[in-house]
Design an enzyme around this catalytic site. Structure first.
Site, mmCIF file in Angstrom:
data_model
loop_
_atom_site.group_PDB
_atom_site.id
_atom_site.type_symbol
_atom_site.label_atom_id
_atom_site.label_comp_id
_atom_site.label_asym_id
_atom_site.label_seq_id
_atom_site.Cartn_x
_atom_site.Cartn_y
_atom_site.Cartn_z
ATOM 1 N N ARG A 34 0.841 -1.206 0.000
ATOM 2 C CA ARG A 34 0.000 0.000 0.000
ATOM 3 C C ARG A 34 0.878 1.260 0.000
ATOM 4 N NH1 ARG A 34 -3.257 -3.577 -0.634
ATOM 5 N NH2 ARG A 34 -4.894 -4.272 0.798
ATOM 6 N N GLU A 180 -14.485 -14.828 8.543
ATOM 7 C CA GLU A 180 -14.336 -14.211 7.212
ATOM 8 C C GLU A 180 -13.962 -15.225 6.134
ATOM 9 O OE1 GLU A 180 -11.470 -11.001 7.028
ATOM 10 O OE2 GLU A 180 -11.804 -10.692 4.895
ATOM 11 N N LYS A 222 -18.177 -12.004 8.158
ATOM 12 C CA LYS A 222 -17.591 -11.016 7.234
ATOM 13 C C LYS A 222 -17.428 -11.665 5.856
ATOM 14 C CE LYS A 222 -13.534 -8.048 6.635
ATOM 15 N NZ LYS A 222 -12.651 -7.101 7.314
ATOM 16 N N SER A 264 -14.543 -5.327 1.529
ATOM 17 C CA SER A 264 -14.709 -4.648 0.229
ATOM 18 C C SER A 264 -14.030 -5.426 -0.892
ATOM 19 C CB SER A 264 -14.237 -3.194 0.288
ATOM 20 O OG SER A 264 -12.879 -3.074 0.638
ATOM 21 N N GLY A 265 -12.977 -6.138 -0.600
ATOM 22 C CA GLY A 265 -12.419 -7.114 -1.529
ATOM 23 C C GLY A 265 -11.792 -6.602 -2.812
ATOM 24 N N GLY A 266 -11.612 -5.279 -2.940
ATOM 25 C CA GLY A 266 -11.043 -4.737 -4.168
ATOM 26 C C GLY A 266 -12.058 -3.907 -4.949
ATOM 27 N N ARG A 296 -9.587 -1.532 2.178
ATOM 28 C CA ARG A 296 -9.249 -0.635 1.058
ATOM 29 C C ARG A 296 -10.327 0.399 0.763
ATOM 30 N NH1 ARG A 296 -7.785 -5.690 -2.593
ATOM 31 N NH2 ARG A 296 -9.001 -6.630 -0.916
HETATM 32 P P1 13P Z 1 -10.797 -5.148 2.138
HETATM 33 O O1 13P Z 1 -12.026 -4.388 2.520
HETATM 34 O O2 13P Z 1 -9.719 -4.294 1.555
HETATM 35 O O3 13P Z 1 -11.121 -6.378 1.338
HETATM 36 O O4 13P Z 1 -10.157 -5.653 3.502
HETATM 37 C C1 13P Z 1 -10.967 -6.215 4.435
HETATM 38 C C2 13P Z 1 -10.241 -7.242 5.169
HETATM 39 O O5 13P Z 1 -10.175 -7.193 6.366
HETATM 40 C C3 13P Z 1 -9.648 -8.354 4.427
HETATM 41 O O6 13P Z 1 -9.315 -9.379 5.304
#
Ligand code: 13P
Length: 342
Positions: A34, A180, A222, A264-266, A296
């Site tokens: 990042r 998650e 999650k 959010s996953g990208g 992100r």
């Molecule tokens: P993102 O929202 O960037 O996907 O990150 C969330 C997260 O905690 C991934 O493990």
């Protein structure tokens, strides 16, 4: 308060309406990636400074219920003269400190391009220490990849099993587990394929949670949203994402889970917010609260405004608060406010 009541209360607080979770638990290698993107050297001090910018944003507690920290950050402090430990600082704002406890996803032996999350070894001891350091919830991320002939049953079962064992260990330690299982959006697959794989994954995860007697009232799920893969030629619109995600959750997530906080996953910050808002706008009588646990999507603007320069601190905090506020509004299904400062 009994352990069970404490778990229920923390899980419910994390997902209460108007609030969501800030995922600021990037491991040092991810943080380096990042920071590379904005030309900043990743070091103990620069990571401390960046996290300080996020956590000390004025009014963050109006939108953020909990923050997921990385091991290093859990032991760091604010950068002002007083040097208040981050856990203490967050607690003073009514924000619950959390901790990433998995050890990352490693190749699943015998299964090409598939991963299983490591970290069960020594987890009991780590949880005990994290509790004394102030963490009251934890995160464990499992990664499911869609591709030719994958995911395999083995990959889904192995990850679901570890998630359940992790969740059970957390609850024994008085810590709320964020469960998650992330079906990645990498690739060219359609939204229908994402739906099929996510649905199957959630079904197996909840089977395993039940086998291990995990208290569902004391977890936060999650998941990924049901979306088209990033390189799929046909991109589903916001309405379709909202409808398919809600239907998938309704089918697979028991009603006693207090809340679902999406990753959010990208997805871009705007899309992640719009999807969440649409679901909360359309589906009013949901059994669980639907909120965010974004990394992100919450941080992108802040990072790009900060660029490692002290003189950008204030505008970086402003950018963070705008994102946080918009996502908070999205949990009520309310429109994104276009603020004059954007
Ligand atoms: P993102 O929202 O960037 O996907 O990150 C969330 C997260 O905690 C991934 O493990």
């Amino acid at each position: 308060m009994s352990n069970i009541n404490q778990l229920k209360e923390i899980a419910t607080s994390l997902v209460r309406k108007g609030k969501g979770i800030l995922a600021a638990d990037e491991s040092n290698p991810t943080c380096k990636k990042r920071f590379d993107s904005i030309g900043v050297k990743s070091s103990f001090d620069s990571r401390n400074e960046y996290r300080d910018i996020l956590f000390t944003s004025d009014g963050i507690e109006n939108f953020i219920s909990g923050v997921i920290l990385f091991d290093e950050t859990l032991r760091q402090s604010t950068t002002c003269d007083k040097k208040i430990p981050f856990t203490e600082f967050l607690n003073s704002k009514g924000i619950i400190p959390g901790i990433k406890v998995d050890k990352g996803a490693a190749g699943l032996e015998g299964f090409l391009n598939e991963k299983a999350t490591a970290g069960l070894d020594g987890l009991d001891e780590r949880l005990e220490e994290y509790y004394t350091l102030g963490a009251r919830f934890a995160k464990w991320r499992a990664v499911i990849t869609i591709g030719d002939d994958i995911p395999s049953d083995a990959c889904i079962q192995a990850n679901a099993h570890s998630l359940a064992r992790y969740a059970s260990k957390c609850q024994q330690a008085g810590i709320v587990p964020i469960v998650e299982p992330e079906v990645l959006m990498d690739g060219t697959h359609t939204i229908e394929k994402c739906n099929m794989v996510t649905s199957n994954t959630l079904k197996i995860v909840f089977e395993q949670l039940s086998i291990y007697n995990v208290l569902l009232e004391g977890i936060v799920l999650k998941p990924n949203m049901i979306i088209s893969a990033i390189d799929c030629p046909v991109q589903a619109d916001i309405e379709k994402v909202a409808d398919m995600t809600y239907a998938c959750l309704k089918e697979n997530v028991p009603e006693n889970v207090p809340g679902i906080a999406f990753l959010s996953g990208g997805q871009s910050g705007d899309l992640a917010t719009s999807h969440l808002r649409k679901m909360n706008e359309k589906y009013k009588a949901m059994p669980w609260n639907l909120t965010f646990s974004y990394g992100r999507a919450l941080q992108h603007d802040t990072l790009n405004t900060w660029k490692g320069k002290n003189e950008n601190r204030e505008s970086a905090q402003k950018a963070f608060l705008i994102r946080a506020k918009n996502n908070s509004l999205a949990t009520f299904g309310r429109d994104i406010e276009i603020l004059e400062s954007r």
